[in-house]
Design a protein around this motif. Structure first.
Motif, mmCIF file in Angstrom:
data_model
loop_
_atom_site.group_PDB
_atom_site.id
_atom_site.type_symbol
_atom_site.label_atom_id
_atom_site.label_comp_id
_atom_site.label_asym_id
_atom_site.label_seq_id
_atom_site.Cartn_x
_atom_site.Cartn_y
_atom_site.Cartn_z
ATOM 1 N N ASN A 182 19.244 -46.336 11.310
ATOM 2 C CA ASN A 182 17.987 -46.949 10.902
ATOM 3 C C ASN A 182 18.239 -48.374 10.424
ATOM 4 O O ASN A 182 19.219 -48.662 9.734
ATOM 5 N N TYR A 183 17.354 -49.281 10.810
ATOM 6 C CA TYR A 183 17.546 -50.702 10.539
ATOM 7 C C TYR A 183 17.129 -51.032 9.112
ATOM 8 O O TYR A 183 16.042 -50.641 8.660
ATOM 9 N N VAL A 184 17.987 -51.754 8.393
ATOM 10 C CA VAL A 184 17.707 -52.239 7.047
ATOM 11 C C VAL A 184 17.694 -53.754 7.116
ATOM 12 O O VAL A 184 18.692 -54.380 7.505
ATOM 13 N N GLU A 185 16.567 -54.365 6.760
ATOM 14 C CA GLU A 185 16.408 -55.811 6.934
ATOM 15 C C GLU A 185 17.346 -56.595 6.038
ATOM 16 O O GLU A 185 17.979 -57.552 6.474
ATOM 17 N N ASP A 186 17.462 -56.201 4.794
ATOM 18 C CA ASP A 186 18.300 -56.915 3.842
ATOM 19 C C ASP A 186 19.523 -56.061 3.538
ATOM 20 O O ASP A 186 19.394 -54.939 3.042
ATOM 21 N N GLU A 187 20.699 -56.588 3.849
ATOM 22 C CA GLU A 187 21.920 -55.826 3.597
ATOM 23 C C GLU A 187 22.120 -55.563 2.105
ATOM 24 O O GLU A 187 22.736 -54.580 1.711
ATOM 25 N N ALA A 188 21.575 -56.445 1.266
ATOM 26 C CA ALA A 188 21.717 -56.237 -0.173
ATOM 27 C C ALA A 188 20.931 -55.024 -0.643
ATOM 28 O O ALA A 188 21.256 -54.406 -1.660
ATOM 29 N N GLU A 189 19.871 -54.671 0.109
ATOM 30 C CA GLU A 189 19.061 -53.519 -0.249
ATOM 31 C C GLU A 189 19.572 -52.229 0.363
ATOM 32 O O GLU A 189 18.970 -51.174 0.157
#
Length: 407
Positions: A182-189
């Protein structure tokens, strides 16, 4: 146009309509000599699907004879209206023995008639609108990576993702393994978000020729619709893809059926400086505020190009290439030009203080403090061209931002 579908093929036709309903709000019908084509495109032009049913799929298929100086008639209907006819797939399989589809251009009606058990006949009269040809521009031969797997394998992998998930990332790992995440836009999140990642071994695929380390991100909603159709039809699914930002192409092939699904992929910000690639897509910077007006003008020109060519009028232009004018001007005209940095509506020698560059002149905005996030790119589909007319030049391939936010 007149065609008759019998037996289990009625349910197959219904499944195709359900799959297309996940793409767009309008269904394009085009009867051709090679079969009946059903197509759909979403509002942002980032997803396109096409189902081509060969004449052998029907008990009777008559595309109709074209009128003098005209091609075969094609039209589009509201997806909600056509989907309502094939709403209940189990009911179609149990009760419907024959389906008659009749296109009446003079009456502006598309007739879908079901011949059910016990002599019951259901007739649906749908209004339609005449339209031009809808076709996406892509070439699977230019894709550097390809995968082919049974639809059941991919369907069992996708079922682990929630229905609310918008995008999924497909990548090639070491040892020929293929990952779905699943794609996560912000790697920090990513530490605060639940991440689901599956790995499929190379032997799960019938063929696997992928570039090492390749990775693309695409929308999951449209992909689920095609997987449902492919799994029910027991057909293998082939995936063609290239670098991020270029379209991913899903295909299904059978003796009486040909399916294509083209989806835009998430582009990396680093790729924006690369030259325009193949498959009708180019990496362009973020559009300006007046780009929406140009977008609407281009779409209107695309839809009217065929009618103008038939009437002898030169085809409608697409976006012209914006080039700087040569520095040729009369000396008298140079004196009348405003000085650089002058404020409109003020005396000619008045300038504005630029607080960023700390100088008098035209104010320039400061650079963006943070890099732009990756963005989805929307595909433009080629204009309608008559036989004998050369295709559009490669320099006219256009890409627009995905602005409708479909999920």
């Amino acid at each position: 146009m007149k065609c008759i579908v019998v037996g289990g093929n009625v349910k197959v036709l219904g499944r195709a309509v359900h799959s297309l309903s996940r793409i767009g709000d309008e269904l394009y019908l085009e009867p051709t000599e090679s079969g009946l084509s059903l197509r759909a495109v979403n509002s942002s032009r980032s997803a396109f699907a096409s189902f081509l049913f060969a004449p052998l799929f029907f008990q009777l298929y008559e595309p109709g004879s074209p009128q003098p100086d005209r091609e075969l008639f094609r039209c589009k209907v509201l997806m909600k209206s056509f989907l309502g006819v094939f709403r209940s797939l189990p009911s179609l399989e149990k009760t419907v023995g024959k389906c008659l589809i009749l296109l009446k251009p003079r009456a502006s009606r598309l007739v879908v008639q079901f011949h059910c058990k016990y002599g019951v006949t259901k007739t649906h009269n749908l209004a339609f609108q005449e339209c031009e040809q809808l076709q996406a521009v892509f070439d699977t031969q230019r894709c550097s990576s390809s995968l082919c797997a049974p639809a059941r394998v991919l369907a069992e992998a996708v079922v682990h993702f929630p229905q609310t998930l918008a995008e999924v990332t497909l990548g090639a790992g070491p040892g020929g393994k293929i990952s779905l995440r699943n794609y996560v836009e912000d790697e920090a999140e990513s530490r605060k978000t639940m991440v689901t990642e599956l790995w499929l071994a190379e032997d799960e695929f019938q063929t696997a020729a992928v570039a090492p380390g390749s990775r693309i991100t695409f929308c999951l909603k449209e992909f689920r619709g095609l997987l449902t159709f492919a799994e029910a039809s027991n057909l293998p699914l082939t995936i063609y893809y290239d670098a991020p930002g270029r379209p991913v192409i899903f295909t299904l092939n059978d003796a009486v059926l040909e399916v294509h699904l083209v989806l835009a992929t998430l582009s990396d910000t680093e790729d924006d400086l690369q030259p325009p690639p193949a498959n009708g897509v180019s990496h362009l910077p973020a559009p300006s505020d007046d780009f929406v007006d140009d977008l609407e003008s281009f779409m209107m020109a695309m839809e009217t190009s065929a009618s103008e060519e038939r009437s002898g009028v030169p085809p409608s232009p697409t976006f012209p290439l914006r080039t700087s004018r040569p520095a040729q001007s009369h000396p008298d005209e140079e004196e009348e030009e405003e000085e650089e940095g002058a404020v409109p509506g003020t005396p000619p020698h008045k300038k504005v203080w630029d607080s960023y560059s700390r100088a008098w002149g035209r104010a320039q905005p400061p650079p963006h403090p943070h890099p732009l996030p990756p963005q989805f790119r929307s595909l433009f589909f080629g204009s309608v061209l008559m036989p004998g007319v050369p295709g559009p030049a490669p320099t006219q391939e256009v890409l627009a931002e995905d602005s409708d936010g479909e999920s």
